[in-house]
Design a protein around this motif. Structure first.
Motif, PDB file in Angstrom:
ATOM      1  N   PRO A   1       0.824  -1.197   0.000  1.00 57.72           N
ATOM      2  CA  PRO A   1       0.000   0.000   0.000  1.00 57.72           C
ATOM      3  C   PRO A   1       0.866   1.258   0.000  1.00 57.72           C
ATOM      4  CG  PRO A   1       0.028  -0.969   2.191  1.00 57.72           C
ATOM      5  CD  PRO A   1       0.809  -1.885   1.304  1.00 57.72           C
TER       6      PRO A   1
ATOM      7  N   ASP B   1      -8.002   3.762  13.360  1.00 53.61           N
ATOM      8  CA  ASP B   1      -8.038   3.409  11.942  1.00 53.61           C
ATOM      9  C   ASP B   1      -6.689   3.677  11.269  1.00 53.61           C
ATOM     10  OD1 ASP B   1      -8.575   6.162  12.340  1.00 53.61           O
ATOM     11  OD2 ASP B   1      -9.595   6.330  10.407  1.00 53.61           O
TER      12      ASP B   1
ATOM     13  N   LYS C   1      -4.234   0.923  12.385  1.00 46.41           N
ATOM     14  CA  LYS C   1      -4.472  -0.308  11.613  1.00 46.41           C
ATOM     15  C   LYS C   1      -3.871  -0.189  10.214  1.00 46.41           C
ATOM     16  CE  LYS C   1      -6.410  -4.303  10.803  1.00 46.41           C
ATOM     17  NZ  LYS C   1      -5.596  -5.464  11.119  1.00 46.41           N
ATOM     18  N   PHE C   2      -4.026   0.962   9.581  1.00 48.01           N
ATOM     19  CA  PHE C   2      -3.460   1.180   8.256  1.00 48.01           C
ATOM     20  C   PHE C   2      -1.930   1.083   8.302  1.00 48.01           C
ATOM     21  CE2 PHE C   2      -1.858   4.317   5.057  1.00 48.01           C
ATOM     22  CZ  PHE C   2      -2.115   3.543   3.940  1.00 48.01           C
TER      23      PHE C   2
ATOM     24  N   GLU D   1      -0.131  -0.588  10.439  1.00 49.46           N
ATOM     25  CA  GLU D   1       0.187  -2.012  10.623  1.00 49.46           C
ATOM     26  C   GLU D   1       0.143  -2.752   9.294  1.00 49.46           C
ATOM     27  OE1 GLU D   1      -2.614  -3.510  13.498  1.00 49.46           O
ATOM     28  OE2 GLU D   1      -1.431  -2.779  15.191  1.00 49.46           O
ATOM     29  N   THR D   2      -0.849  -2.424   8.471  1.00 50.16           N
ATOM     30  CA  THR D   2      -0.977  -3.041   7.145  1.00 50.16           C
ATOM     31  C   THR D   2       0.240  -2.718   6.287  1.00 50.16           C
ATOM     32  OG1 THR D   2      -3.389  -2.921   7.267  1.00 50.16           O
ATOM     33  CG2 THR D   2      -2.429  -3.151   5.071  1.00 50.16           C
ATOM     34  N   ILE D   3       0.680  -1.470   6.333  1.00 51.06           N
ATOM     35  CA  ILE D   3       1.868  -1.058   5.576  1.00 51.06           C
ATOM     36  C   ILE D   3       3.077  -1.876   6.018  1.00 51.06           C
ATOM     37  CG2 ILE D   3       3.546   0.820   5.264  1.00 51.06           C
ATOM     38  CD1 ILE D   3       1.080   2.743   5.415  1.00 51.06           C
TER      39      ILE D   3
ATOM     40  N   ALA E   1       3.219  -4.777   7.608  1.00 49.45           N
ATOM     41  CA  ALA E   1       3.082  -6.201   7.270  1.00 49.45           C
ATOM     42  C   ALA E   1       3.422  -6.428   5.796  1.00 49.45           C
ATOM     43  CB  ALA E   1       1.672  -6.687   7.576  1.00 49.45           C
ATOM     44  N   ALA E   2       2.958  -5.534   4.942  1.00 48.50           N
ATOM     45  CA  ALA E   2       3.286  -5.636   3.514  1.00 48.50           C
ATOM     46  C   ALA E   2       4.782  -5.440   3.290  1.00 48.50           C
ATOM     47  CB  ALA E   2       2.471  -4.610   2.723  1.00 48.50           C
TER      48      ALA E   2
END
Length: 187
Positions: free
Chosen positions: A144, A165, A168-169, A171-173, A175-176
């Motif tokens: 992302p 929120d 969480k975003f 964390e997504t970055i 993990a990617a």
């Protein structure tokens, strides 16, 4: 258990209370356990001058080049200055890419996160930095995308992310990014 991937964090803002440094610290804190972070300082690097590589190479350059050679990947976190990257980031890229044929960047996977108080989150700096990374053969994670706006209101009094929120975003970055590193680093 496999060793952790070593990630250098380069922060483009040199300010003592930098919001981008807080963002970088938050990103490192939200990353998967298989990533280990080393914040590599760039504010002490003399401006790149090729003449200095022919004589007494500045100690700060030697330290920086050694620090980058020792890691598996790079996380760039930077503000946008005048629709581009701060001079500190550009200078670090130059110092690390020389002397010719001895680039410390070659093949190291990277992620780019830009942050600003405004709404576009450093979009211009993000894309300018990616142009240099292409030339330096640094595979930069594409998705992302990380343009983080509203930095003035992102952190609580303890420097933690105040918005669930956004946390969480981020964390997504991260993990990617861990997946991106594993894909590009031979072990």
């Amino acid at each position: 258990m496999e060793d952790k991937f070593k990630v250098a964090v380069l922060v483009g803002s040199l300010r003592k209370d930098s919001l981008n440094r807080k963002l970088a610290e938050a990103l490192a804190g939200l990353a998967p356990d298989n990533l280990a972070f080393d914040f590599v300082e760039i504010g002490d690097l003399p401006l790149y001058n090729p003449d200095l590589d022919d004589g007494d190479v500045p100690a700060a350059w030697q330290r920086f080049r050694s620090d980058i050679r020792a890691v598996d990947a790079i996380l760039f976190v930077t503000p946008e200055y005048n629709r581009t990257v701060p001079a500190s980031i550009k200078n670090a890229l130059d110092v690390g890419s020389r002397p010719m044929g001895e680039s410390v960047w070659n093949g190291k996977p990277a992620a780019v996160a830009t942050g600003s108080p405004g709404g576009i989150g450093g979009f211009g700096a993000n894309h300018v930095l990616r142009q240099s990374l292409v030339f330096l053969n640094v595979p930069a994670m594409q998705q992302p995308e990380a343009y983080i706006g509203g930095l003035m209101n992102l952190f609580d009094d303890d420097g933690k992310i105040a918005k669930p929120d956004t946390e969480k975003f981020l964390e997504t970055i991260m993990a990617a990014f861990a997946t991106w590193i594993a894909r590009h680093v031979d072990r």
